[in-house]
Design an enzyme around this catalytic site. Structure first.
Site, PDB file in Angstrom:
ATOM      1  N   ASP A  62       0.793  -1.115  -0.021  1.00 40.68           N
ATOM      2  CA  ASP A  62       0.094  -0.176   0.035  1.00 40.68           C
ATOM      3  C   ASP A  62       0.864   1.198   0.136  1.00 40.68           C
ATOM      4  OD1 ASP A  62      -2.072   1.654   0.258  1.00 40.68           O
ATOM      5  OD2 ASP A  62      -2.544   1.341   2.411  1.00 40.68           O
ATOM      6  N   TYR A 101     -14.560   4.931  10.734  1.00 39.36           N
ATOM      7  CA  TYR A 101     -15.108   3.457  10.463  1.00 39.36           C
ATOM      8  C   TYR A 101     -16.265   3.254  10.255  1.00 39.36           C
ATOM      9  CZ  TYR A 101     -10.209   2.294  12.379  1.00 39.36           C
ATOM     10  OH  TYR A 101      -8.935   2.143  12.557  1.00 39.36           O
ATOM     11  N   ALA A 117       2.811   8.479  -5.964  1.00 40.40           N
ATOM     12  CA  ALA A 117       2.071   9.435  -6.577  1.00 40.40           C
ATOM     13  C   ALA A 117       3.043  10.409  -7.039  1.00 40.40           C
ATOM     14  CB  ALA A 117       1.165  10.437  -5.555  1.00 40.40           C
ATOM     15  N   LYS A 158       0.999   3.719  -2.096  1.00 35.36           N
ATOM     16  CA  LYS A 158       0.135   4.994  -2.672  1.00 35.36           C
ATOM     17  C   LYS A 158       1.213   5.722  -3.301  1.00 35.36           C
ATOM     18  CE  LYS A 158      -3.276   4.864   0.972  1.00 35.36           C
ATOM     19  NZ  LYS A 158      -2.737   4.050   2.204  1.00 35.36           N
TER      20      LYS A 158
HETATM   21  O1  S5P Z   1      -8.845   5.877   2.357  1.00 32.20           O
HETATM   22  C1  S5P Z   1      -8.061   4.935   2.899  1.00 32.20           C
HETATM   23  C2  S5P Z   1      -7.124   4.138   2.073  1.00 32.20           C
HETATM   24  C3  S5P Z   1      -6.129   3.078   2.576  1.00 32.20           C
HETATM   25  S1  S5P Z   1      -5.285   2.197   1.719  1.00 32.20           S
HETATM   26  N1  S5P Z   1      -8.020   4.680   4.288  1.00 32.20           N
HETATM   27  C4  S5P Z   1      -7.050   3.842   4.788  1.00 32.20           C
HETATM   28  O2  S5P Z   1      -7.132   3.703   5.895  1.00 32.20           O
HETATM   29  N2  S5P Z   1      -6.107   2.985   4.194  1.00 32.20           N
HETATM   30  C5  S5P Z   1      -5.302   2.070   4.777  1.00 32.20           C
HETATM   31  O3  S5P Z   1      -6.033   0.992   5.509  1.00 32.20           O
HETATM   32  C6  S5P Z   1      -4.280   2.701   5.921  1.00 32.20           C
HETATM   33  O4  S5P Z   1      -3.155   3.274   5.180  1.00 32.20           O
HETATM   34  C7  S5P Z   1      -4.189   1.531   6.670  1.00 32.20           C
HETATM   35  O5  S5P Z   1      -3.141   0.821   6.325  1.00 32.20           O
HETATM   36  C8  S5P Z   1      -5.518   0.729   6.698  1.00 32.20           C
HETATM   37  C9  S5P Z   1      -6.583   0.790   7.632  1.00 32.20           C
HETATM   38  O6  S5P Z   1      -6.147   0.404   9.071  1.00 32.20           O
HETATM   39  P1  S5P Z   1      -7.011   0.290  10.224  1.00 32.20           P
HETATM   40  O7  S5P Z   1      -6.290  -0.159  11.239  1.00 32.20           O
HETATM   41  O8  S5P Z   1      -7.963   1.576  10.353  1.00 32.20           O
HETATM   42  O9  S5P Z   1      -8.216  -0.716   9.843  1.00 32.20           O
END
Ligand code: S5P
Length: 225
Positions: A72, A191, A76, A74
């Site tokens: 991941d 979330y 750019a 990203k």
């Molecule tokens: O919009 C996004 C895109 C990504 S890839 N929001 C995110 O949170 N992510 C990734 O998903 C972020 O970099 C992290 O690795 C994961 C979410 O982690 P969590 O612990 O909140 O589930």
């Protein structure tokens, strides 16, 4: 891409976001969660003890548990910088990642550049076209433009990181982060529940802390849809 085969064989649409800072923790969690996931998502640049042994070990785990590896990063940037970041540096991402993320903002240039490379080992691509973070400045036109670019480079692009199925095109997968059975805001992260994401058209749920900050058995809350 044999991702669909893995999804059917392992009966899971879960991508585990393994956001760990040491190899010990990372590989410990892969052994716990590996049997339940179709994709393992890494952030290689947060590992404090990365060394060359990492690549061999992660490929062994991939073989053992049968999942795809999504780095991941990203990306750019302009094409030639992107090329160095993808193939070079210490991480040699293209040598072990099956899939990478790139931001939509300059994805046209990066994909065009990638297409012209004579490299045989080029990972598939997910375009970040919507984000879960509060206050991000992506609007519907930005996401639409990501879709247009994806269609043009559909030999490389397999889908999007997005919050809903904004393009409604079955050739592309929607992978959705920001998932927790308790929908809530935590710092800048928004979330939503697995059910909410699935109802919004998500194909694969990206789940990190909701699993590793909990009892590992909670993986079943996110695995089966
Ligand atoms: O919009 C996004 C895109 C990504 S890839 N929001 C995110 O949170 N992510 C990734 O998903 C972020 O970099 C992290 O690795 C994961 C979410 O982690 P969590 O612990 O909140 O589930």
């Amino acid at each position: 891409m044999l991702l669909n085969k893995i999804i059917l064989e392992k009966n899971t649409r879960l991508c585990f976001s393994a956001d760990f800072t040491t190899q010990k923790e990372l590989f410990k969690w892969i052994d716990i969660i590996g049997p339940h996931i179709c994709i393992l998502k890494t952030h290689i640049d947060i590992l404090e003890d990365f060394d060359d042994s990492f690549i061999k070990k992660i490929l062994e785990k991939k073989e053992k548990y049968n999942f795809f590896i999504l780095e991941d990063r990203k990306f750019a940037d302009i094409g030639k910088t992107f090329e160095k970041q993808l193939f070079g540096g210490i991480y040699k991402i293209a040598s072990w990642a099956d899939i990478i993320t790139i931001h939509g903002i300059c994805s046209e240039g990066m994909l065009s550049y990638l297409t012209k490379l004579n490299n045989t080992k080029i990972p598939k691509v997910l375009i970040v076209s919507q984000m879960s973070s509060i206050g991000n400045i992506i609007d519907t036109m930005y996401s639409e433009n990501c879709y247009k670019i994806a269609k043009k480079y559909n030999n490389l692009v397999i889908g999007f990181i997005a919050q809903n199925n904004f393009c409604n095109d079955k050739q592309f997968l929607i992978l959705t982060p920001g998932i927790n059975i308790n929908s809530k805001n935590e710092k800048d992260q928004n979330y939503r529940t697995p059910r909410d994401a699935i109802n919004s058209g998500s194909d694969i749920l990206i789940v990190g802390s909701a699993i590793y900050k909990n009892n590992p058995n909670c993986v079943f809350n996110y695995k089966i849809l």
